[in-house]
Design a protein around this motif. Structure first.
Motif, PDB file in Angstrom:
ATOM      1  N   GLY A  88      31.285 -56.744 -28.775  1.00 54.36           N
ATOM      2  CA  GLY A  88      30.583 -58.000 -28.974  1.00 54.36           C
ATOM      3  C   GLY A  88      29.375 -58.166 -28.081  1.00 54.36           C
ATOM      4  O   GLY A  88      28.622 -59.142 -28.208  1.00 54.36           O
ATOM      5  N   ASN A  89      29.173 -57.196 -27.195  1.00 47.05           N
ATOM      6  CA  ASN A  89      28.051 -57.277 -26.247  1.00 47.05           C
ATOM      7  C   ASN A  89      26.820 -56.511 -26.709  1.00 47.05           C
ATOM      8  O   ASN A  89      25.795 -56.535 -26.012  1.00 47.05           O
ATOM      9  N   PHE A  90      26.943 -55.831 -27.863  1.00 47.03           N
ATOM     10  CA  PHE A  90      25.842 -54.970 -28.308  1.00 47.03           C
ATOM     11  C   PHE A  90      25.524 -55.190 -29.784  1.00 47.03           C
ATOM     12  O   PHE A  90      25.385 -54.259 -30.548  1.00 47.03           O
ATOM     13  N   SER A  91      25.422 -56.434 -30.172  1.00 49.86           N
ATOM     14  CA  SER A  91      25.058 -56.749 -31.551  1.00 49.86           C
ATOM     15  C   SER A  91      23.761 -56.025 -31.931  1.00 49.86           C
ATOM     16  O   SER A  91      22.833 -55.941 -31.117  1.00 49.86           O
ATOM     17  N   PRO A  92      23.710 -55.432 -33.117  1.00 46.98           N
ATOM     18  CA  PRO A  92      24.605 -55.517 -34.285  1.00 46.98           C
ATOM     19  C   PRO A  92      25.585 -54.349 -34.416  1.00 46.98           C
ATOM     20  O   PRO A  92      25.889 -53.920 -35.525  1.00 46.98           O
ATOM     21  N   SER A  93      26.062 -53.802 -33.318  1.00 43.46           N
ATOM     22  CA  SER A  93      27.051 -52.738 -33.379  1.00 43.46           C
ATOM     23  C   SER A  93      28.254 -53.176 -34.214  1.00 43.46           C
ATOM     24  O   SER A  93      28.725 -54.313 -34.098  1.00 43.46           O
ATOM     25  N   ARG A 120      33.212 -49.887 -31.553  1.00 38.92           N
ATOM     26  CA  ARG A 120      33.103 -49.553 -30.133  1.00 38.92           C
ATOM     27  C   ARG A 120      32.213 -48.327 -29.957  1.00 38.92           C
ATOM     28  O   ARG A 120      31.451 -48.243 -28.989  1.00 38.92           O
ATOM     29  N   TYR A 121      32.292 -47.384 -30.894  1.00 41.80           N
ATOM     30  CA  TYR A 121      31.428 -46.207 -30.815  1.00 41.80           C
ATOM     31  C   TYR A 121      29.966 -46.624 -30.898  1.00 41.80           C
ATOM     32  O   TYR A 121      29.122 -46.143 -30.132  1.00 41.80           O
ATOM     33  N   GLU A 122      29.655 -47.533 -31.807  1.00 41.86           N
ATOM     34  CA  GLU A 122      28.267 -47.939 -31.966  1.00 41.86           C
ATOM     35  C   GLU A 122      27.751 -48.764 -30.796  1.00 41.86           C
ATOM     36  O   GLU A 122      26.525 -48.907 -30.648  1.00 41.86           O
ATOM     37  N   ASP A 123      28.649 -49.283 -29.950  1.00 37.51           N
ATOM     38  CA  ASP A 123      28.183 -49.913 -28.710  1.00 37.51           C
ATOM     39  C   ASP A 123      27.320 -48.934 -27.922  1.00 37.51           C
ATOM     40  O   ASP A 123      26.312 -49.326 -27.313  1.00 37.51           O
ATOM     41  N   PHE A 124      27.695 -47.660 -27.940  1.00 36.39           N
ATOM     42  CA  PHE A 124      26.944 -46.649 -27.182  1.00 36.39           C
ATOM     43  C   PHE A 124      25.596 -46.359 -27.836  1.00 36.39           C
ATOM     44  O   PHE A 124      24.582 -46.190 -27.136  1.00 36.39           O
ATOM     45  N   ALA A 125      25.572 -46.295 -29.153  1.00 33.57           N
ATOM     46  CA  ALA A 125      24.299 -46.075 -29.844  1.00 33.57           C
ATOM     47  C   ALA A 125      23.357 -47.247 -29.599  1.00 33.57           C
ATOM     48  O   ALA A 125      22.149 -47.061 -29.384  1.00 33.57           O
ATOM     49  N   ARG A 126      23.882 -48.458 -29.621  1.00 33.41           N
ATOM     50  CA  ARG A 126      23.052 -49.642 -29.385  1.00 33.41           C
ATOM     51  C   ARG A 126      22.568 -49.685 -27.935  1.00 33.41           C
ATOM     52  O   ARG A 126      21.397 -50.012 -27.672  1.00 33.41           O
ATOM     53  N   ALA A 185      32.185 -36.997 -42.557  1.00 31.93           N
ATOM     54  CA  ALA A 185      31.575 -37.090 -43.881  1.00 31.93           C
ATOM     55  C   ALA A 185      31.561 -38.539 -44.346  1.00 31.93           C
ATOM     56  O   ALA A 185      32.541 -39.275 -44.177  1.00 31.93           O
ATOM     57  N   GLY A 186      30.444 -38.948 -44.906  1.00 38.36           N
ATOM     58  CA  GLY A 186      30.350 -40.294 -45.437  1.00 38.36           C
ATOM     59  C   GLY A 186      30.213 -41.387 -44.397  1.00 38.36           C
ATOM     60  O   GLY A 186      30.293 -42.576 -44.733  1.00 38.36           O
ATOM     61  N   LEU A 187      29.983 -41.018 -43.127  1.00 36.97           N
ATOM     62  CA  LEU A 187      29.883 -42.010 -42.053  1.00 36.97           C
ATOM     63  C   LEU A 187      28.674 -42.919 -42.274  1.00 36.97           C
ATOM     64  O   LEU A 187      27.571 -42.452 -42.551  1.00 36.97           O
ATOM     65  N   THR A 188      28.891 -44.213 -42.142  1.00 37.31           N
ATOM     66  CA  THR A 188      27.803 -45.187 -42.180  1.00 37.31           C
ATOM     67  C   THR A 188      27.374 -45.500 -40.759  1.00 37.31           C
ATOM     68  O   THR A 188      28.212 -45.817 -39.897  1.00 37.31           O
ATOM     69  N   VAL A 189      26.089 -45.399 -40.503  1.00 38.87           N
ATOM     70  CA  VAL A 189      25.500 -45.662 -39.195  1.00 38.87           C
ATOM     71  C   VAL A 189      24.735 -46.982 -39.294  1.00 38.87           C
ATOM     72  O   VAL A 189      23.938 -47.171 -40.214  1.00 38.87           O
ATOM     73  N   ASN A 190      24.966 -47.883 -38.347  1.00 36.67           N
ATOM     74  CA  ASN A 190      24.356 -49.211 -38.416  1.00 36.67           C
ATOM     75  C   ASN A 190      23.289 -49.453 -37.365  1.00 36.67           C
ATOM     76  O   ASN A 190      22.637 -50.501 -37.382  1.00 36.67           O
ATOM     77  N   ILE A 191      23.111 -48.507 -36.447  1.00 34.86           N
ATOM     78  CA  ILE A 191      22.099 -48.637 -35.400  1.00 34.86           C
ATOM     79  C   ILE A 191      20.937 -47.716 -35.736  1.00 34.86           C
ATOM     80  O   ILE A 191      21.127 -46.530 -35.982  1.00 34.86           O
ATOM     81  N   GLY A 251      14.841 -50.690 -35.433  1.00 37.31           N
ATOM     82  CA  GLY A 251      15.472 -51.512 -36.456  1.00 37.31           C
ATOM     83  C   GLY A 251      16.941 -51.177 -36.588  1.00 37.31           C
ATOM     84  O   GLY A 251      17.421 -50.169 -36.062  1.00 37.31           O
ATOM     85  N   ASN A 252      17.678 -52.019 -37.286  1.00 38.88           N
ATOM     86  CA  ASN A 252      19.109 -51.787 -37.467  1.00 38.88           C
ATOM     87  C   ASN A 252      19.515 -52.166 -38.884  1.00 38.88           C
ATOM     88  O   ASN A 252      19.465 -53.342 -39.265  1.00 38.88           O
TER      89      ASN A 252
END
Length: 329
Positions: A87-92, A95-101, A180-186, A191-192
């Motif tokens: 919740g600290n890294f919107s729009p992650s 938890r994995y995408e927290d790191f990308a953000r 396979a088929g992973l959606t990335v949001n960052i 942009g995101n």
């Protein structure tokens, strides 16, 4: 921002007249820390270092990594991908995408300047510890020796249907392997928006991750010359050689290969340090993104995922106080 790239021939000319190391980079390898006495230090620094040196985390090169460890790692990464974001890294979205953000947020601060290596060292360590603490990962962490596969990354079974999936050519979504088929949001860029995990293999780029280029960077005596050589050389070419998400400077941690690539980078910084520990464990040079001189007290921020540290605390990966790891060679 894009990955600035300097071909090997140009790098040889650029660094031809900088101070050079007295030792031969072809001999550089990681090695255990020398035995240290415990006690005698009020703050416990010597004791922590001795304890770490006797039982460090060892990062194993992929070809030396057991099948069981490989699968445990894939499962741990997918565990983070399936965990709710902090919740600290919107729009992650995980938890994995927290790191990308986090990486996206700090990109301009920690790329194309000498803060690049220490920040990514602590970033990788933080990711590893979250895998352990939140997903029960209890194995060694890996690295990928890109010099063995320069110009032919796809020949490694890391890029097989059992693990990360194929690299392929032409910008495409990854359709095989464990992601396979992973959606990335960052990303892309600053942009995101939702997009697939994509790759666009370029063997001519990964060919620049070769031993000669690596050793040329390792031969530079001063930190700022080693750092810029490696960042704009093997590091940048490794990203662009995978392409797709990995070529996105801001959001490249969206591709799990990011961690294998950056342990390769960090391993080479470590063996460069080991060539002159009396100096390279105790000093830093170069500047940050605002042209301020780096010092041992420069802060490395980690967005609250782990406590912020100073460069001083992470120069020696076997200090025991903050980090405790080395590479298997």
């Amino acid at each position: 921002m894009s990955h600035n790239l300097v071909p090997f021939e140009e790098a040889q000319q650029r660094y031809a007249n900088v101070p050079k190391a007295k030792s031969d980079p072809a001999t550089y390898r990681d090695r255990p820390a020398p035995s240290q006495k415990t006690g005698g230090s009020a703050d416990g620094i010597e004791s922590a270092a001795a304890s770490c040196a006797s039982n460090p985390n060892i990062r194993y090169e992929w070809d030396n990594y057991s099948t069981s460890d490989r699968q445990a790692l894939m499962s741990a990464i997918k565990c983070l991908m399936n965990k709710a974001p902090s919740g600290n890294f919107s729009p992650s979205k995980s938890r994995y995408e927290d790191f990308a953000r986090l990486h996206q947020m700090y990109t301009n601060n920690v790329h194309q300047n000498q803060k690049f290596l220490p920040w990514h060292r602590y970033f990788i360590w933080t990711f590893e510890q979250v895998l352990r603490d939140e997903c029960g990962f209890d194995r060694a962490f890996p690295w990928f020796d890109e010099t063995k596969h320069a110009g032919a990354f796809s020949g490694s079974d890391l890029f097989s249907s059992n693990y990360l999936g194929s690299i392929g050519g032409g910008n495409h979504c990854v359709t095989n392997g464990q992601f396979a088929g992973l959606t990335v949001n960052i990303g892309f860029g600053t942009g995101n928006s939702a997009h697939c995990l994509s790759r666009n293999g370029d063997a001519s780029a990964t060919a620049q991750c070769n031993t000669d280029y690596v050793n040329s960077c390792l031969s530079n005596n001063d930190y700022q010359d080693f750092e810029s050589c490696f960042e704009y050389g093997p590091h940048g070419y490794g990203h662009n050689g995978i392409g797709g998400v990995m070529a996105d400077v801001f959001a490249s941690p969206g591709d799990p290969f990011f961690w294998f690539h950056h342990t390769f980078v960090d391993r080479n910084w470590r063996i460069w340090q080991l060539a002159d520990t009396s100096s390279r464990y105790n000093s830093i040079d170069g500047e940050d993104a605002n042209n301020n001189p780096l010092s041992l007290d420069t802060t490395i921020y980690m967005g609250g995922i782990r406590p912020d540290v100073t460069i001083r605390q992470i120069l020696n990966t076997l200090s025991g106080s903050t980090l405790c790891y080395r590479y298997n060679y």
